[in-house]
Enzyme design. Sequence first.
Site, PDB file in Angstrom:
ATOM      1  N   LYS A 132      42.937  36.535  32.678  1.00  0.00           N
ATOM      2  CA  LYS A 132      42.279  36.001  33.875  1.00  0.00           C
ATOM      3  C   LYS A 132      40.904  36.628  34.046  1.00  0.00           C
ATOM      4  O   LYS A 132      40.760  37.853  34.009  1.00  0.00           O
ATOM      5  CB  LYS A 132      43.113  36.295  35.122  1.00  0.00           C
ATOM      6  CG  LYS A 132      44.125  35.239  35.435  1.00  0.00           C
ATOM      7  CD  LYS A 132      44.920  35.596  36.662  1.00  0.00           C
ATOM      8  CE  LYS A 132      44.382  34.922  37.898  1.00  0.00           C
ATOM      9  NZ  LYS A 132      45.261  35.167  39.057  1.00  0.00           N
ATOM     10  N   VAL A 133      39.920  35.771  34.255  1.00  0.00           N
ATOM     11  CA  VAL A 133      38.523  36.204  34.385  1.00  0.00           C
ATOM     12  C   VAL A 133      37.911  35.438  35.553  1.00  0.00           C
ATOM     13  O   VAL A 133      38.153  34.235  35.702  1.00  0.00           O
ATOM     14  CB  VAL A 133      37.738  35.886  33.086  1.00  0.00           C
ATOM     15  CG1 VAL A 133      36.287  36.311  33.203  1.00  0.00           C
ATOM     16  CG2 VAL A 133      38.395  36.537  31.868  1.00  0.00           C
TER      17      VAL A 133
END
Length: 317
Positions: A132-133
Amino acid sequence: MTTQLDALKQMTVVVADTGDIEAMKLYKPQDATTNPSLILSASALPQYVSLIDDAVAYAKAKSSDKAQQLIDAEDKLAVNIGLEILKLVPGRISTEVDARLSYDIQGTIEKARKIIALYNEAGVANDRILIKVASTWQGIRAAEVLEKEGINCNLTLLFSQAQARACAEAGVYLISPFVGRILDWYKANSDKQEYAPAEDPGVISVTQIYNYYKQYGYKTVVMGASFRNIGEITELAGCDRLTIAPPLLKQLQENEAPLARKLEYKGEVQTRPAPMTEAEFYWEHNADPMAVEKLAEGIRKFAADIEKLEAMLAAKL
């Protein structure tokens, strides 16, 4: 009778938005998503004490430097929780990169590789993990590099059409456009406090993104996130995936009202526009005050929760 949760699972991949292992057992989602806030709340649960102790022991064995120990313990704890969740979901776990790296392309790439390596060391293959970014320009560029290395990404804190378009053009695996936080902003910044599900600005945003992706044949998965009520969820039935917190999963499981598919693109696939430039991205994203404020606020909140998590770990190192 069929519950709404079962009906939803027939048209949308249901993902659990939690670090709570008991909830996984109860609602049997396909995937699970975590973030720093969820890791922080999960780490307070008694069943996680051994996972914290393991992360601390790992960090101490790896380095004698206190600052490095903290970083290593934090990464190992997130992966330890992910490993427990993967025992209960058949699909993927989303584990988040440190939000303080949201504007650092190389830092994000290196952190993602480290998280993946920790999962790989524990015997988990890349195809069960999403990194997740935050959907900043820098985060999207980092994800573009990672995708080419076989590391699939989940681009989160997504509030604008500009962010969604840039993610698709970068070839990211999945996006998490937020629904409830968009509604929160409109309630806080206007007199209107009640919205029918079809008029909910968060629902409208995700619907537009879903249709845009299908219209141009983008393969990026659209996973609606951040829900305030089940009306938002049922109005997005048919979305590729929806990540839902346990209290709302419970409501869906207890509800037997009919559920109709709302999202389905039936038009022709059209020729894609030329990819956005960085200047175009910032111009379009910054034209939406809600998206600007909510992206910045989301990064700040995740960063604050990472610092709380670090304080808890530091006391044990």
